[in-house]
Design a protein around this motif. Structure first.
Motif, PDB file in Angstrom:
ATOM      1  N   THR A  88      37.780  43.198  33.178  1.00  0.00           N
ATOM      2  CA  THR A  88      38.132  43.486  31.798  1.00  0.00           C
ATOM      3  C   THR A  88      39.551  44.024  31.776  1.00  0.00           C
ATOM      4  N   PRO A  89      40.461  43.383  31.055  1.00  0.00           N
ATOM      5  CA  PRO A  89      41.868  43.810  31.034  1.00  0.00           C
ATOM      6  C   PRO A  89      42.054  44.980  30.068  1.00  0.00           C
ATOM      7  N   ASP A  90      41.363  46.054  30.348  1.00  0.00           N
ATOM      8  CA  ASP A  90      41.303  47.180  29.417  1.00  0.00           C
ATOM      9  C   ASP A  90      41.372  48.514  30.155  1.00  0.00           C
ATOM     10  N   GLY A  91      42.069  48.500  31.299  1.00  0.00           N
ATOM     11  CA  GLY A  91      42.211  49.713  32.086  1.00  0.00           C
ATOM     12  C   GLY A  91      43.614  49.796  32.656  1.00  0.00           C
ATOM     13  N   ASP A  92      43.702  49.816  33.977  1.00  0.00           N
ATOM     14  CA  ASP A  92      44.995  49.982  34.632  1.00  0.00           C
ATOM     15  C   ASP A  92      45.111  49.040  35.829  1.00  0.00           C
ATOM     16  N   PHE A  93      46.328  48.637  36.115  1.00  0.00           N
ATOM     17  CA  PHE A  93      46.635  47.983  37.382  1.00  0.00           C
ATOM     18  C   PHE A  93      46.856  49.058  38.437  1.00  0.00           C
ATOM     19  N   PRO A  94      46.542  48.810  39.698  1.00  0.00           N
ATOM     20  CA  PRO A  94      46.065  47.548  40.258  1.00  0.00           C
ATOM     21  C   PRO A  94      44.541  47.410  40.296  1.00  0.00           C
ATOM     22  N   LYS A 105      27.478  43.129  34.795  1.00  0.00           N
ATOM     23  CA  LYS A 105      27.500  43.223  36.252  1.00  0.00           C
ATOM     24  C   LYS A 105      28.733  42.553  36.858  1.00  0.00           C
ATOM     25  N   ASN A 106      29.065  43.023  38.063  1.00  0.00           N
ATOM     26  CA  ASN A 106      30.091  42.387  38.900  1.00  0.00           C
ATOM     27  C   ASN A 106      31.474  42.382  38.245  1.00  0.00           C
ATOM     28  N   THR A 107      31.789  43.474  37.554  1.00  0.00           N
ATOM     29  CA  THR A 107      33.017  43.532  36.772  1.00  0.00           C
ATOM     30  C   THR A 107      33.702  44.878  36.963  1.00  0.00           C
ATOM     31  N   ILE A 108      35.042  44.849  37.040  1.00  0.00           N
ATOM     32  CA  ILE A 108      35.824  46.086  37.017  1.00  0.00           C
ATOM     33  C   ILE A 108      36.939  45.942  35.990  1.00  0.00           C
ATOM     34  N   ALA A 109      37.527  47.053  35.611  1.00  0.00           N
ATOM     35  CA  ALA A 109      38.718  47.024  34.766  1.00  0.00           C
ATOM     36  C   ALA A 109      39.929  46.700  35.638  1.00  0.00           C
ATOM     37  N   PHE A 110      40.762  45.791  35.159  1.00  0.00           N
ATOM     38  CA  PHE A 110      41.926  45.314  35.913  1.00  0.00           C
ATOM     39  C   PHE A 110      43.053  45.070  34.925  1.00  0.00           C
ATOM     40  N   GLY A 111      44.073  45.948  34.912  1.00  0.00           N
ATOM     41  CA  GLY A 111      45.057  45.920  33.843  1.00  0.00           C
ATOM     42  C   GLY A 111      44.381  46.445  32.585  1.00  0.00           C
ATOM     43  N   CYS A 112      45.099  46.547  31.470  1.00  0.00           N
ATOM     44  CA  CYS A 112      46.392  45.930  31.226  1.00  0.00           C
ATOM     45  C   CYS A 112      47.574  46.870  31.442  1.00  0.00           C
ATOM     46  N   SER A 113      47.318  48.182  31.598  1.00  0.00           N
ATOM     47  CA  SER A 113      48.413  49.143  31.722  1.00  0.00           C
ATOM     48  C   SER A 113      48.980  49.151  33.134  1.00  0.00           C
ATOM     49  N   PHE A 114      50.297  49.282  33.229  1.00  0.00           N
ATOM     50  CA  PHE A 114      50.952  49.358  34.529  1.00  0.00           C
ATOM     51  C   PHE A 114      51.056  50.817  34.984  1.00  0.00           C
TER      52      PHE A 114
END
Length: 453
Positions: free
Chosen positions: A172-178, A408-417
């Motif tokens: 889900t592109p609703d957290g932070d990178f990396p 299931k099987n999901t993490i937050a990945f992006g969108c904030s740098f």
């Protein structure tokens, strides 16, 4: 042609799409026929699905709770799961521009949702188009899932899972990178107090936002106006007071922040009530509030000052109101990723009530945790590193809750740098156009990595 060049070719389209979506106030509204979370979230979803249908993707609208677009073939499913609803935004909260008219200045876009999460959804749309343009073998189905109720309960995702099931790999592109390999648990609660000389009190816009403005009506003789003002001035906190017929109307101004990081905000509710206490107000509600919350954001007043190796417990008072003589306030608690919410509630139980007030636990969500070396986390991390060259930043845990907890099987990945504050849930939310393009490039590489698993 490489991925970066292909992404840049979609720059104008990306900005145009985002502006059209930002123009829809998709804050949760009154449910209506065919609009389970109000007309704004429904309209944003329908516009996004039209965009993707015009792109040639297969689209499905799940009763305006959520929808998706997909391409590819195979039994396994890769999910990119974003949301189109937003938190409230009002000019009086400090916006320099209309929050629902996206404004560009020096390559920076301003508007509610440009980062959280409409910007990331549009970046994901373009990522799907670039991936299709690459004409690489797509041995799994890739699905962009878009919800409309993430900010106020994620019932949209629950509806999706009930109708479509889970995904095999997802982000889900609703957290932070990396990447976010752990999310704190959540405890939702309310406090109720009926014994008070406060005549009225109102503040806050959402449970998961630090209150930026609070107004109360208080008998002038109940406290020392001078001590009240001196105490707030010493903390550099702005306030207004007007008097009529012996009643003071007090407005205190704080600073909004996400409830997962309340320590970086200034809670106007807490400042107002603690200032009354410091100014000599003798009041059962004020005593209850100050003994349980005060200015603390660590749960110490509830016997819940807890932490693990990944972080500390946080507590936020988001909204407060008074109706029929009863003061009610919302409590948002984020618990460490390795602790069950049951154990935290047990620690708090002796402090949940006394003669002056009570705290009611409304619900809990358990924390989420993936080892850093798991296949999902390591694959997404490698995509980020290949695109950015940043090998110093590491996957993290966070207090914010995302869709990853509900599928299931999901993490937050992006969108904030890393290291950037985009003012999400605050006035003047922004994102750089170059950052949106970089996000898009990372998502393309992330999908390629997940196709290789």
């Amino acid at each position: 042609m490489n991925v970066r060049t292909m992404v840049i070719g979609y720059r104008d389209e990306l900005v145009d799409r985002l502006g059209r979506l930002v123009a829809i106030n998709s804050t949760e509204g009154v449910p209506a026929e065919g609009a389970p979370f109000g007309t704004g979230p429904r309209d944003a979803l329908q516009l996004a699905l039209r965009m993707l249908e015009e792109d040639g993707f297969r689209t499905v609208n799940l009763d305006n709770y959520c929808g998706y677009a997909e391409f590819g073939e195979g039994n396994e499913l890769i999910g990119v799961i974003g949301h189109l609803d937003v938190v409230p935004a009002n000019m009086e909260d400090g916006w320099n521009t209309d929050p629902f008219v996206m404004t560009e200045k020096d390559g920076i876009l301003y508007g509610r949702g440009v980062d959280d999460d409409k910007g990331a959804v549009v970046a994901s749309m373009i990522a799907l188009k670039v991936l299709r343009d690459l004409k690489v073998p797509v041995n799994k189905r890739i699905r962009l899932i878009m919800g409309t109720n993430e900010e106020t309960g994620s019932r949209c995702l629950e509806y999706y899972v009930n109708h479509e099931g889970h995904v095999d790999y997802g982000f889900t592109p609703d957290g932070d990178f990396p990447g976010v390999h752990g999310e704190k648990g959540m405890i939702g609660a309310e406090f109720h107090c009926a014994d008070t000389s406060i005549l009225d009190i109102r503040g806050g816009t959402a449970r998961n936002i630090v209150c930026a403005r609070c107004t109360a009506k208080v008998p002038k003789t109940c406290y020392s106006s001078k001590k009240f003002g001196d105490w707030l001035h010493n903390l550099n906190i702005d306030f207004d007071v007007t008097e009529e017929d012996g009643i003071n109307t007090i407005t205190v101004y704080g600073k909004a922040a996400h409830a997962s990081t309340p320590e970086i905000g200034v809670n106007a509710i807490s400042c107002l009530i603690v200032a009354l206490k410091e100014a000599g107000m003798q009041d059962p509600f004020v005593d209850f509030y100050c003994s349980r919350f005060g200015l603390a954001t660590d749960g110490s007043g509830l016997n819940a000052k807890l932490e693990d190796e990944f972080g500390v417990l946080t507590l936020n008072i988001g909204m407060i109101s008074m109706n029929d003589g009863v003061i009610t306030g919302t409590i948002d608690i984020r618990t460490p990723v390795t602790m069950s919410t049951k154990s935290v509630v047990k620690a708090m139980t002796p402090r949940l009530s006394d003669a002056n007030g009570e705290i009611e636990i409304l619900g809990t969500v358990e924390p989420l945790y993936f080892p850093v070396d798991s296949q999902l986390v390591s694959s997404l991390l490698s995509a980020y590193q290949e695109v950015t060259g940043d090998t110093e930043s590491k996957p993290m845990t966070m207090g914010g809750g995302t869709y990853a907890k509900g599928i299931k099987n999901t993490i937050a990945f992006g969108c904030s740098f890393p290291g950037k504050d985009y003012h999400i849930h605050d006035a003047n939310e922004f994102v750089g156009i170059d950052e949106l393009l970089l996000q898009t490039e990372i998502y393309v590489h992330a999908l390629l990595k997940l196709l290789e698993i």
